[in-house]
Design an enzyme around this catalytic site. Structure first.
Site, PDB file in Angstrom:
ATOM      1  N   ASP A 144      41.047  36.609  43.754  1.00  0.00           N
ATOM      2  CA  ASP A 144      41.204  37.876  44.609  1.00  0.00           C
ATOM      3  C   ASP A 144      42.579  38.303  44.446  1.00  0.00           C
ATOM      4  O   ASP A 144      43.359  37.583  43.573  1.00  0.00           O
ATOM      5  CB  ASP A 144      41.142  37.497  46.040  1.00  0.00           C
ATOM      6  CG  ASP A 144      41.159  38.933  46.954  1.00  0.00           C
ATOM      7  OD1 ASP A 144      40.882  39.989  46.424  1.00  0.00           O
ATOM      8  OD2 ASP A 144      41.634  38.819  48.160  1.00  0.00           O
TER       9      ASP A 144
ATOM     10  N   GLU B  36      44.052  42.329  40.554  1.00  0.00           N
ATOM     11  CA  GLU B  36      44.453  43.740  39.826  1.00  0.00           C
ATOM     12  C   GLU B  36      45.278  43.845  38.917  1.00  0.00           C
ATOM     13  O   GLU B  36      45.386  44.433  37.876  1.00  0.00           O
ATOM     14  CB  GLU B  36      44.243  44.753  40.757  1.00  0.00           C
ATOM     15  CG  GLU B  36      43.038  45.171  41.318  1.00  0.00           C
ATOM     16  CD  GLU B  36      42.575  44.116  42.393  1.00  0.00           C
ATOM     17  OE1 GLU B  36      43.711  43.455  43.083  1.00  0.00           O
ATOM     18  OE2 GLU B  36      41.500  43.868  42.867  1.00  0.00           O
TER      19      GLU B  36
ATOM     20  N   ASP C  46      36.871  45.487  49.387  1.00  0.00           N
ATOM     21  CA  ASP C  46      37.153  45.836  50.891  1.00  0.00           C
ATOM     22  C   ASP C  46      36.174  47.123  51.561  1.00  0.00           C
ATOM     23  O   ASP C  46      36.771  48.033  51.663  1.00  0.00           O
ATOM     24  CB  ASP C  46      38.636  45.732  50.969  1.00  0.00           C
ATOM     25  CG  ASP C  46      39.344  44.378  50.872  1.00  0.00           C
ATOM     26  OD1 ASP C  46      38.585  43.482  50.804  1.00  0.00           O
ATOM     27  OD2 ASP C  46      40.346  44.495  50.804  1.00  0.00           O
TER      28      ASP C  46
END
Ligand code: GLC
Length: 835
Positions: free
Chosen positions: A415, A418, A492
């Protein structure tokens, strides 16, 4: 939250809108002053920049912009061709036909016409149909290039990975810049976590795909001009691949031939996953697992979110919350659960923390150009970030996975990759450097690769540590090629009905972009779900490739039983359904590993010549013949469904529809509208609570559900099975059966089977591979919608009831009330003829 002040007239630049203002920047690429072909490469020189064109095969071209004389043909890590470039290229013959104002490059299927005054490009099919035409190419002082191609409003755009809004991207504009967007996921958000710069273009039934292999910030603008769309770089090279279909499926096959395909996942990863931010301690996790088993709701995986760690330090367990991970893992394994822990890239800056110390000592973290380690704020506080662009760092990170694999963990959840950083720009500063295996580049140039390279390092680490077992990696961020390493969830979202609806086009376009193993957080991550929303979302999620319920801190609980009845029972039924259809799903996953064609598909993929399918964003196909039309509004018990051409049956009532056309589907809370096309075969197994590595699921029991009444007379189903968790299939230990269903009619009218006058149904097994022993003696078949009363089924005995059939070694029984034929045949059956 923004107020009206954000549209204050003094703030507005008036720069956007359909005005062609974008042309004011930079200059158009002008005349070709020189051109030449050497070997496989065709070069075109202009005073503003040069272009090299080469054919990867007879209908895929690569265009690279270059300066000077040398073309740099290296690629990003997105590219990992299924076959070698050289083999592909060597098989192509290109005829070069120079004329005064054009140079034509012709292969057996395409004619690429390069215009010289000014530089532009047209591509025609062999029969002379124009497929592709550049409008102009622009460059500005910063090196940013705009590649503009013509299009008109009858054309359609798909792909582009994980984007908001509807299926067809006509009229939209998107950026490729992996972004941690906690909120809002709305149509105007131009960038989310994944960047897959593949645009699919469809005009009537002619399709092509453009892949811009540039992991910096790029833009795909289908909005600003009516007559053209723009692809724009901001850093790095213009490196374009154009794949000519003609069908979208062929484009996907070619694109995934270049960027690779998903390896076959372990079967347990296709089961149901339960997650929450966070299950706070060991006892809570065990209690959760026990509840699943007590309630008999199937589940294979529990995810551990960030609270399992000590102060959010990756590769640790919090001693107070998880005092004995080994004992927990043992108990979970006995109950048949896999654990998938979250692992973020940020490594806490803490001189006593071994991972940080190793990273510093090994020179593994991203740095400024001056050589100081870059740090940014994430969950653990100030953290350093491994530089996955270098192989030695990736190998180190891979090796660190041993912390988990030693405990029996076979799946990792990556997670915040990015990478997400809690600063104003939400990520690493553009000037931070990546070593890139000794070819340093700025973060601005490589940003979109970071998440994929983290998943690659994780996958490869797991792969080397878990022997013959297949690892599983889940990632939030990614770039083209991520499908080779990880499944993707769509980040999300919120417990909004609108987000449930938007998950459909998102997952469908991810699939068209090569990433088929994807799904949203079922039930919604942030905000509070309701029993009804969770139920409807689970009904849809059960048919998506990745099926995980996940919810955020401080939201209402959303485990399957959180809202009591009737929701719990319905959620159990749909989870059961997922497991019943697992052999079918697995066969579709196998198909995607071979061709890249996704498991769930928009209708336009199978019915491109039907203009009504081009933007259907609220229905999807599971494979070819199962149409799913979820309910995605509250208090709704009916919806319109579009059935494309063919004979379709209502899954629930068996009602037959002659189509194409819209129907009104009845959908009380316990029903998801679902339709099965005549000729479809579905492989099923009995419901199991979880997968057991090494033993055939449910003792190898297998049922083929066959839907008769196929207008075309014949259909083919590809069935695949193997042990579900090792790589033994690579050594031939699998079964691959092509099952053909043929219906013929001694018709009274001209229509034969089409008129319902079928008098014979024949099923043939073409066993292309029989290398896996599932341990069964017989297989079951249920043939639905048979239009005649059978009197013989090959040499099998007729028995008087379904119960009798269950105890007989083989045989058949026909239930005339439901028009269902029950057959039990030997496992090695080669064909069955029903008359
Ligand atoms: C991010 C992830 C989410 C996770 C949370 C805490 O928001 O997208 O899935 O639960 O971080 O780790």
């Amino acid at each position: 939250m923004e107020s009206s002040e954000s549209i204050h007239p003094d703030k507005n630049t008036h720069a956007s809108g359909r005005v062609g203002s974008e042309h004011k920047l930079g200059q158009v690429i002008g005349y070709v002053t020189d051109a030449g072909s050497s070997g496989k490469v065709h070069r075109f020189y202009t005073p503003d920049g040069n272009f090299a064109v080469r054919f990867l095969n007879h209908d895929t071209i690569r265009i690279k912009m270059f300066s000077g004389d040398d073309v740099d043909w290296s690629s990003t890590q997105a590219v990992e061709p299924v076959a070698s470039f050289a083999d592909l290229e060597n098989a192509v013959t290109v005829d070069v036909l120079p004329e005064e104002s054009v140079i034509t490059l012709a292969t057996e299927t395409l004619r690429v016409v390069v215009w010289k005054y000014p530089f532009s490009l047209q591509v025609f099919t062999k029969d002379g149909t124009l497929v592709y035409k550049t409008d102009s190419v622009w460059i500005d002082k910063s090196g940013s290039v705009k590649w503009i191609a013509q299009s008109d409003e009858t054309e359609h755009f798909y792909g582009l990975g994980e984007k908001t809004s509807f299926l067809d991207k006509r009229g939209e504009r998107y950026e490729m810049w992996n972004s941690d967007v906690y909120a809002p996921h709305v149509p105007e958000i131009e960038a989310l976590y994944e960047s897959i710069p593949l645009l699919l273009h469809m005009r009537e039934t002619l399709s092509y795909g453009v892949f811009l292999d540039n992991p910096g910030r790029t833009v795909f603008d289908m909005r600003s001009r009516k007559d053209a769309y723009t692809i724009q770089t901001s850093t790095g090279d213009l490196d374009l691949y154009i794949f000519f279909g003609p069908s979208i499926k062929q484009v996907i096959e070619k694109y995934t031939g270049l960027t690779g395909r998903m390896p076959l996942p372990p079967k347990w990863a296709l089961g149901y996953h339960q997650s929450r931010y966070s299950y706070m301690d060991q006892e809570e996790v065990l209690e959760l697992a026990r509840t699943f088993r007590a309630k008999q709701i199937p589940c294979d995986v529990i995810h551990l979110d960030i609270h399992y760690m000590e102060g959010y330090r990756v590769f640790t367990f919090d001693q107070a919350r998880f005092p004995d991970p080994k004992a927990m893992m043992t108990e979970l394994a006995e109950m048949g659960f896999h654990i998938v822990p979250i692992v973020d890239p940020g490594v806490k800056r803490d001189p006593r923390y071994p991972i940080y110390k190793e990273g510093i000592a090994g020179n593994f973290f991203c740095k400024t150009i001056e050589g100081t380690v870059y740090t940014g704020d994430v969950w653990p506080g100030e953290s350093a970030f491994p530089d996955f662009t270098s192989d030695n760092v990736a190998a180190w990170w891979g090796e660190k996975q041993r912390f988990y694999t030693d405990l029996g963990i076979r799946g990792i959840w990556n997670d915040m990759n990015e990478p997400a950083i809690f600063n104003e720009i939400k990520t690493m500063e553009p000037h931070i450097m990546h070593d890139n295996n000794g070819n340093p580049k700025t973060h601005a140039e490589l940003h979109n690769l970071y998440g994929m390279l983290m998943s690659k390092a994780t996958y490869e680490g797991l792969r080397s540590q878990v022997g013959e077992e297949r690892p599983f990696v889940l990632t939030r961020a990614g770039y083209s090629g991520v499908q080779r390493y990880a499944a993707v969830w769509t980040g999300d979202n919120r417990s909004f009905w609108e987000h449930m609806a938007m998950a459909m086009p998102m997952v469908l376009n991810l699939g068209l972009s090569g990433v088929t193993f994807s799904g949203p957080d079922v039930g919604g991550f942030a905000h509070h779900t309701t029993g009804e929303l969770l139920t409807r979302w689970t009904q849809m999620g059960a048919f998506f490739p990745f099926f995980r319920n996940h919810s955020a801190l401080d939201t209402l609980r959303q485990e399957p039983w959180a809202f009591d009845e009737p929701y719990e029972t319905i959620i159990r039924d749909y989870t059961n359904w997922r497991y019943r259809w697992m052999p079918h799903l697995y066969s579709l996953f196998y198909g995607a590993t071979q061709t890249g064609v996704p498991v769930v598909r928009p209708l336009v993929l199978e019915y491109p010549s039907d203009p009504r399918t081009t933007n259907i964003s609220d229905q999807f196909l599971l494979g070819e013949g199962i149409l799913v039309a979820p309910i995605y509004r509250p208090d709704t018990t009916a919806r319109s469904v579009y059935l494309p051409e063919g004979v379709w049956y209502d899954y629930w009532t068996g009602q037959r529809y002659n189509t194409p056309g819209h129907i009104l589907a009845d959908a009380p809370l316990d029903k998801i509208p679902m339709y099965i096309k005549a000729g479809t075969v579905i492989a099923e197994q009995p419901v199991v609570q979880h997968h057991v590595n090494g033993s055939p699921v449910a003792g190898g029991q297998l049922l083929f559900r066959v839907y008769a009444g196929n207008l075309n007379g014949s259909s083919v189903y590809t069935f695949y099975e193997d042990d579900g968790f090792t790589f033994a299939h690579e050594q031939g230990e699998y079964n691959l059966w092509e099952i053909t269903v043929n219906e013929s009619g001694a018709a009274s009218g001209a229509g034969g089977a089409a008129d319902g006058n079928t008098t014979e149904l024949r099923i043939e097994w073409n066993r292309r591979q029989d290398g896996y022993n599932a341990g069964r003696a017989a297989i079951d078949l249920q043939i639905h919608q048979l239009s005649f009363e059978p009197s013989t089924v090959d040499g099998l005995n007729q028995v008087s009831s379904v119960a009798e059939l269950a105890s007989a070694p083989t045989g058949w029984h026909y239930d005339s009330a439901t028009h269902t034929l029950y057959v039990k045949a030997a496992d090695d059956v080669a064909s069955l003829t029903v008359r």
